[in-house]
Design a protein around this motif. Structure first.
Motif, mmCIF file in Angstrom:
data_model
loop_
_atom_site.group_PDB
_atom_site.id
_atom_site.type_symbol
_atom_site.label_atom_id
_atom_site.label_comp_id
_atom_site.label_asym_id
_atom_site.label_seq_id
_atom_site.Cartn_x
_atom_site.Cartn_y
_atom_site.Cartn_z
ATOM 1 N N GLN A 158 -17.334 -5.369 4.860
ATOM 2 C CA GLN A 158 -16.396 -6.596 4.000
ATOM 3 C C GLN A 158 -17.666 -7.469 3.615
ATOM 4 N N ILE A 159 -17.618 -8.107 2.485
ATOM 5 C CA ILE A 159 -18.549 -9.032 1.835
ATOM 6 C C ILE A 159 -17.778 -10.364 1.944
ATOM 7 N N GLN A 160 -18.325 -11.246 2.937
ATOM 8 C CA GLN A 160 -17.937 -12.631 2.705
ATOM 9 C C GLN A 160 -18.855 -13.738 2.348
ATOM 10 N N GLY A 161 -18.750 -13.723 1.075
ATOM 11 C CA GLY A 161 -19.864 -14.922 0.381
ATOM 12 C C GLY A 161 -21.301 -14.250 0.710
ATOM 13 N N SER A 162 -22.246 -15.121 1.730
ATOM 14 C CA SER A 162 -23.487 -14.908 1.843
ATOM 15 C C SER A 162 -23.480 -13.948 3.222
ATOM 16 N N ARG A 163 -22.383 -13.577 3.776
ATOM 17 C CA ARG A 163 -22.537 -12.975 5.070
ATOM 18 C C ARG A 163 -21.879 -11.506 4.734
ATOM 19 N N LEU A 164 -22.394 -10.453 5.615
ATOM 20 C CA LEU A 164 -21.510 -9.270 5.614
ATOM 21 C C LEU A 164 -20.901 -8.929 6.991
ATOM 22 N N SER A 201 -31.349 -5.938 10.246
ATOM 23 C CA SER A 201 -32.300 -6.256 11.622
ATOM 24 C C SER A 201 -31.862 -7.446 12.136
ATOM 25 N N ASP A 202 -31.892 -7.465 13.306
ATOM 26 C CA ASP A 202 -31.390 -8.631 14.143
ATOM 27 C C ASP A 202 -32.402 -9.001 15.481
ATOM 28 N N GLU A 203 -32.092 -9.784 16.261
ATOM 29 C CA GLU A 203 -33.087 -9.933 17.713
ATOM 30 C C GLU A 203 -33.200 -8.728 18.355
ATOM 31 N N ARG A 204 -32.278 -7.782 18.221
ATOM 32 C CA ARG A 204 -32.581 -6.520 18.940
ATOM 33 C C ARG A 204 -33.264 -5.384 18.232
ATOM 34 N N GLY A 205 -33.475 -5.750 16.844
ATOM 35 C CA GLY A 205 -34.442 -4.535 16.434
ATOM 36 C C GLY A 205 -33.631 -4.347 14.876
ATOM 37 N N GLN A 216 -19.022 -4.344 15.922
ATOM 38 C CA GLN A 216 -18.806 -4.929 14.657
ATOM 39 C C GLN A 216 -19.718 -6.347 14.768
ATOM 40 N N GLN A 217 -19.949 -6.600 13.823
ATOM 41 C CA GLN A 217 -21.002 -8.027 13.856
ATOM 42 C C GLN A 217 -21.034 -8.338 12.367
ATOM 43 N N GLN A 218 -21.311 -9.842 12.184
ATOM 44 C CA GLN A 218 -21.520 -10.530 10.790
ATOM 45 C C GLN A 218 -23.005 -10.793 11.021
ATOM 46 N N LEU A 219 -23.685 -10.699 9.483
ATOM 47 C CA LEU A 219 -24.872 -11.147 9.447
ATOM 48 C C LEU A 219 -25.125 -11.500 7.992
ATOM 49 N N PRO A 220 -26.281 -12.287 7.826
ATOM 50 C CA PRO A 220 -26.591 -12.826 6.367
ATOM 51 C C PRO A 220 -27.033 -11.698 5.606
ATOM 52 N N ARG A 221 -26.730 -11.710 4.401
ATOM 53 C CA ARG A 221 -27.384 -10.790 3.468
ATOM 54 C C ARG A 221 -28.886 -10.310 3.641
ATOM 55 N N LEU A 244 -29.835 -2.279 1.760
ATOM 56 C CA LEU A 244 -29.110 -1.365 1.428
ATOM 57 C C LEU A 244 -29.888 0.087 1.092
ATOM 58 N N ILE A 245 -29.479 0.925 1.934
ATOM 59 C CA ILE A 245 -30.415 1.932 1.980
ATOM 60 C C ILE A 245 -29.761 3.416 1.501
ATOM 61 N N LEU A 246 -28.211 3.276 1.577
ATOM 62 C CA LEU A 246 -27.350 4.488 1.200
ATOM 63 C C LEU A 246 -26.014 3.932 0.510
ATOM 64 N N PRO A 247 -26.310 3.504 -0.801
ATOM 65 C CA PRO A 247 -25.234 2.835 -1.629
ATOM 66 C C PRO A 247 -24.105 3.914 -1.816
#
Length: 252
Positions: free
Chosen positions: A14-20, A2-6, A30-35, A40-43
């Motif tokens: 890739q997992i980069q610390g507290s960001r994905l 979820s972001d400002e666009r919905g 492509q976009q980076q967001l906080p965890r 996670l809906i489809l592991p």
């Protein structure tokens, strides 16, 4: 995620610390967001490697297939009835299986997107999903209907401005009568109160400049301003002299 666009479907690259690092949507943005903004809906099963985008195995479904997999409204209603009896929290996958009787990836994706949409039946949190109490549903529905009526009235008011045809003040909602008064004030030269953003946009759509002259021309078209009335004489002795004078007829 979820972001400002919905809310959007995405693949975690890739997992980069507290960001994905994500590949978002079926256009693979492509976009980076906080965890905390990603659910996670489809592991992935076992040690499977992550695909580079949606549409690639094991998530080789299309946007159209997700839309076609959405359960029926009565399936969501039946799930709400069951969950409203205990008010417990259900994990997303158990809730989706209750609704759709399936754990297929495209079904899970369709249920998650529906859950993030304008529906009112369920609350969705990281801890799980619960059914809203009936009293909350009624209150939210009433509020939604009130907002819909308010938006409809505003659309009608803005459409009247755009058409520039004569209007009747008493036919307007109170909030739009107040906006009409503000336009009259601006046309008279009193522009201390700024125009609301939505009203300024409506004036632009009506091909009306946001100045006294442009607003006066609009008000003339709306039947709310005398084209011969000069704002410079509004409070002058000339205006007072030209105003109609009523005299009481002497008795006797």
């Amino acid at each position: 995620m979820s972001d400002e666009r919905g809310a959007h479907l995405a693949v975690v690259l890739q997992i980069q610390g507290s960001r994905l690092e994500l590949s978002v949507g079926f256009h693979h943005r492509q976009q980076q967001l906080p965890r905390r903004q990603v659910e996670l809906i489809l592991p992935l099963a076992g040690a499977a490697s992550a695909p580079p985008r949606l549409g690639v195995a094991p998530w080789d479904f299309s946007e159209a297939e997700v839309a076609q997999s959405l359960p029926r409204r009565r399936d969501f209603a039946a799930a709400w009835l069951l969950l409203s009896e205990d008010q417990g929290l259900w994990p997303f996958h158990d809730w989706a299986e209750l609704v759709a009787s399936s754990r297929e990836p495209q079904v899970m994706a369709a249920c998650w997107q529906w859950l993030q949409g304008p529906q009112l039946w369920f609350r969705s949190r990281q801890q799980g999903i619960s059914a809203r109490p009936l009293d909350d549903l009624r209150r939210l529905r009433q509020e939604r209907h009130r907002l819909a009526r308010q938006q409809q009235r505003q659309a009608q008011w803005h459409d009247a401005l755009r058409r520039r045809a004569p209007i009747k003040r008493q036919a307007l909602a109170l909030e739009h009568q107040a906006e009409l008064d503000l336009l009259l004030a601006w046309a008279s030269g009193d522009q201390d109160t700024p125009l609301p953003v939505e009203l300024a946009r409506a004036l632009h759509a009506a091909r009306c400049t946001t100045d006294g002259g442009g607003i006066r021309h609009l008000l003339v078209d709306l039947g709310q301003w005398d084209r011969h009335r000069l704002p410079s004489l509004q409070a002058s002795s000339w205006h007072q002299a030209s105003a109609p004078r009523w005299r009481r007829k002497p008795s006797g």
